[in-house]
Every structure is written in C-alpha cells, then in structure tokens.
Design a protein around this motif. Structure first.
Motif, PDB file in Angstrom:
ATOM      1  N   ILE A  61      42.462  43.418  36.011  1.00  0.00           N
ATOM      2  CA  ILE A  61      42.900  42.079  36.362  1.00  0.00           C
ATOM      3  C   ILE A  61      44.415  41.801  36.476  1.00  0.00           C
ATOM      4  O   ILE A  61      45.269  42.505  35.510  1.00  0.00           O
ATOM      5  CB  ILE A  61      42.708  41.026  35.096  1.00  0.00           C
ATOM      6  CG1 ILE A  61      41.140  41.253  34.698  1.00  0.00           C
ATOM      7  CG2 ILE A  61      43.070  39.761  35.410  1.00  0.00           C
ATOM      8  CD1 ILE A  61      40.264  40.782  35.965  1.00  0.00           C
ATOM      9  N   ASP A  63      47.654  39.588  37.577  1.00  0.00           N
ATOM     10  CA  ASP A  63      47.977  38.324  38.118  1.00  0.00           C
ATOM     11  C   ASP A  63      46.924  37.011  38.258  1.00  0.00           C
ATOM     12  O   ASP A  63      46.744  36.725  39.589  1.00  0.00           O
ATOM     13  CB  ASP A  63      48.725  38.116  39.321  1.00  0.00           C
ATOM     14  CG  ASP A  63      50.167  38.838  39.445  1.00  0.00           C
ATOM     15  OD1 ASP A  63      50.688  38.850  38.140  1.00  0.00           O
ATOM     16  OD2 ASP A  63      50.731  39.624  40.250  1.00  0.00           O
ATOM     17  N   GLU A  64      45.917  37.291  37.462  1.00  0.00           N
ATOM     18  CA  GLU A  64      44.728  36.590  37.250  1.00  0.00           C
ATOM     19  C   GLU A  64      43.569  36.867  38.566  1.00  0.00           C
ATOM     20  O   GLU A  64      42.749  36.343  38.867  1.00  0.00           O
ATOM     21  CB  GLU A  64      44.991  35.103  37.440  1.00  0.00           C
ATOM     22  CG  GLU A  64      45.650  34.722  36.089  1.00  0.00           C
ATOM     23  CD  GLU A  64      45.838  33.243  36.266  1.00  0.00           C
ATOM     24  OE1 GLU A  64      45.596  32.457  37.103  1.00  0.00           O
ATOM     25  OE2 GLU A  64      46.482  32.586  35.228  1.00  0.00           O
ATOM     26  N   ASN A  65      43.993  37.755  39.358  1.00  0.00           N
ATOM     27  CA  ASN A  65      43.110  38.508  40.393  1.00  0.00           C
ATOM     28  C   ASN A  65      42.248  39.692  40.243  1.00  0.00           C
ATOM     29  O   ASN A  65      43.009  40.442  39.461  1.00  0.00           O
ATOM     30  CB  ASN A  65      43.747  38.608  41.744  1.00  0.00           C
ATOM     31  CG  ASN A  65      44.601  37.240  42.135  1.00  0.00           C
ATOM     32  OD1 ASN A  65      43.827  36.233  42.458  1.00  0.00           O
ATOM     33  ND2 ASN A  65      45.841  37.227  42.562  1.00  0.00           N
ATOM     34  N   GLU A  66      41.300  39.966  40.610  1.00  0.00           N
ATOM     35  CA  GLU A  66      40.447  41.050  40.455  1.00  0.00           C
ATOM     36  C   GLU A  66      40.594  42.122  41.369  1.00  0.00           C
ATOM     37  O   GLU A  66      40.430  41.689  42.637  1.00  0.00           O
ATOM     38  CB  GLU A  66      39.020  40.842  40.281  1.00  0.00           C
ATOM     39  CG  GLU A  66      38.414  39.965  39.096  1.00  0.00           C
ATOM     40  CD  GLU A  66      37.204  39.684  38.785  1.00  0.00           C
ATOM     41  OE1 GLU A  66      36.368  40.221  39.446  1.00  0.00           O
ATOM     42  OE2 GLU A  66      36.899  39.382  37.867  1.00  0.00           O
ATOM     43  N   ASN A  88      41.321  44.114  47.009  1.00  0.00           N
ATOM     44  CA  ASN A  88      41.084  42.841  46.506  1.00  0.00           C
ATOM     45  C   ASN A  88      40.944  41.806  47.754  1.00  0.00           C
ATOM     46  O   ASN A  88      41.689  42.140  48.787  1.00  0.00           O
ATOM     47  CB  ASN A  88      42.278  42.385  45.796  1.00  0.00           C
ATOM     48  CG  ASN A  88      42.226  40.752  45.649  1.00  0.00           C
ATOM     49  OD1 ASN A  88      43.185  40.142  46.231  1.00  0.00           O
ATOM     50  ND2 ASN A  88      41.520  40.385  44.677  1.00  0.00           N
ATOM     51  N   CYS A 130      48.740  45.117  33.193  1.00  0.00           N
ATOM     52  CA  CYS A 130      47.531  44.601  33.560  1.00  0.00           C
ATOM     53  C   CYS A 130      46.359  45.055  32.621  1.00  0.00           C
ATOM     54  O   CYS A 130      46.507  45.813  31.817  1.00  0.00           O
ATOM     55  CB  CYS A 130      47.223  45.048  35.119  1.00  0.00           C
ATOM     56  SG  CYS A 130      46.952  46.761  34.994  1.00  0.00           S
ATOM     57  N   THR A 131      45.342  44.312  32.772  1.00  0.00           N
ATOM     58  CA  THR A 131      44.174  44.763  31.927  1.00  0.00           C
ATOM     59  C   THR A 131      43.004  45.166  32.722  1.00  0.00           C
ATOM     60  O   THR A 131      42.531  44.754  33.972  1.00  0.00           O
ATOM     61  CB  THR A 131      43.731  43.361  31.362  1.00  0.00           C
ATOM     62  OG1 THR A 131      44.979  42.887  30.600  1.00  0.00           O
ATOM     63  CG2 THR A 131      42.842  43.647  30.356  1.00  0.00           C
ATOM     64  N   LYS A 133      39.243  45.043  32.963  1.00  0.00           N
ATOM     65  CA  LYS A 133      38.359  44.177  32.599  1.00  0.00           C
ATOM     66  C   LYS A 133      37.011  44.721  31.975  1.00  0.00           C
ATOM     67  O   LYS A 133      36.644  44.083  31.142  1.00  0.00           O
ATOM     68  CB  LYS A 133      37.706  43.304  33.846  1.00  0.00           C
ATOM     69  CG  LYS A 133      36.850  42.422  33.561  1.00  0.00           C
ATOM     70  CD  LYS A 133      36.218  41.448  34.916  1.00  0.00           C
ATOM     71  CE  LYS A 133      35.371  40.584  34.770  1.00  0.00           C
ATOM     72  NZ  LYS A 133      34.872  39.918  35.987  1.00  0.00           N
TER      73      LYS A 133
END
Length: 244
Positions: A61, A63-66, A88, A130-131, A133
């Motif tokens: 994840i 900037d809120e995008n996968e 992406n 970043c994370t 998920k």
C-alpha cells in the motif's frame, strides 16, 4: 561548454579493445555493512523489516494505492535494500524496500524526484513508508520507473568506439546534472547507468542510496561511498583498508 548528449559525435578517440571481467564479478554489489541479520523494529521510525521474505502474492500500500508484487529484481543479504517489480493499474514499477534500520535520504530524494522529466535521471515517483497489506509490515521505500533496458554492466560494446564516446559523454552529462542540482552520487559504476537507447548512447543514472548534498561551495565532506571496486583510491589507507 554543454554538449547535446543525444547528438554527440566527434573524432574517434582511442579506447581499450577489451576489458577482462572475472566470472564471479558482481558490479551491482554495493559495499555496505550487513546489519540486517535479524528482523527488528527500528526504535526511531517504527519500521519493521524482515530479511529474505517470500513476497509471492504480496500487495504493498503506497499513497492509498495497491501495488502487486510481480517478481524480484535485486534481492539478497548484501546491499542497502531489496528491489522488486510491482504493478499498479497495468503499469510496472520498481519498488525499493530498505533493509534493517536503513532510511532513505528524503533531502536527496526530493531533488531526484524533481529531475524525473530530465531524461538523464531515473524517475522517482514516491518515497517514504509503505505497508505490506498481507501482514501489516512497514517498510521504508522508493517507487521508481521500471527500466527494462540493460545497465552498462550488462552491455557489450564490441569495440564500437562511436558508441563508447556517446556513452561516455552521456554519463558525464548525467553526473554533471546531479552536481548542478547539488547532489553527489558517490556510487558511480556501470550497474547504476541504464542504457535507454543504444545507438544514441542515452543513459539514465540510478541508485542515490548513498548520495549526499553538496554545500553552497559545491563540497561534500564524507567518508562513506559505494562499491569498493569503483571507489576513489583516497578512500583507503596504505594497508588497503577503508578510511573510517
């Protein structure tokens, strides 16, 4: 005098016929300490970095995008980071994930990000934390353009002096641009230049992981540098050990 790198063509200069490279030589192995023996959480940032993670099926994840994991580009126990290919919205990117307690240099990356349209620096689109998920693990990261072209470490010149001259000038232009923007790269080597157009010798310079900023007088005082094979001789003492 500035030379248009794309159109450079001068009288031939003498170049070596062949460079001998050992079979086990790895030009992309940066000489940095291996301080990532154990998984841990950095006390300052809270970033947890795992060593030799199986990324199959991972989603990051940013900037809120996968960004979905595709494959490894450069991973292992050496170097400051792992680099993986992610996707992406049907576009591929190179995702650099720092190891251990290593952090990206945000001051450097802000300047590099501003050069993404220069045509001489690999585009950096985003950086920070970043994370993953799948398990919530956090990483310090850089999201970059994925370059499918070979690096100079992979390119065989075949005694073509014309291409050699063009590559040499383009490499100088890349380095000069960095210096004009106050960036000292400190890990100049064939593996950090990507050949985007073989006929023109067009290059993109990459990997600013050990770079530093130049002061107002154009100087940077440092004892740190990148890959041992390409370091300046003054980085070592008479015994061949690095100056600390």
């Amino acid at each position: 005098t500035e030379v248009p790198a794309q159109d450079f063509d001068e009288d031939k200069t003498e170049v070596p016929d062949k460079t001998e490279v050992p079979d086990d030589y790895d030009p992309d192995k940066t000489d940095v300490p291996n301080d990532t023996a154990d998984d841990h959480i950095d006390s300052k940032s809270g970033i947890s970095v795992k060593k030799n993670v199986n990324n199959s099926g991972s989603v990051y994840i940013i900037d809120e995008n996968e960004y979905k994991y595709i494959k490894d580009i450069s991973t292992g126990d050496t170097g400051e980071a792992d680099i993986i290919l992610v996707n992406n919205n049907n576009k591929s990117y190179a995702l650099k994930l720092y190891k251990g307690n290593r952090q990206s240099n945000t001051s450097i990356l802000e300047r590099v990000k501003g050069l993404k349209d220069s045509g001489f620096v690999i585009p950096v689109y985003s950086f920070g934390n970043c994370t993953r998920k799948n398990d919530g693990t956090m990483f310090t990261y850089e999201l970059m353009e994925y370059i499918e072209k070979p690096s100079l470490a992979q390119f065989v010149i075949n005694n073509n002096e014309n291409i050699f001259r063009k590559i040499a000038v383009n490499a100088a232009v890349c380095i000069d641009l960095c210096h004009k923007k106050g960036i000292l790269h400190k890990d100049i080597k064939p593996g950090n230049f990507f050949l985007t157009d073989k006929d023109k010798g067009s290059l993109l310079i990459a990997d600013f992981g050990v770079s530093t900023l130049l002061d107002e007088n154009g100087y940077s005082y440092t004892k740190q540098s990148g890959t041992t094979t390409y370091n300046a001789p003054e980085m070592y003492n008479a015994d061949g050990n690095r100056v600390r």
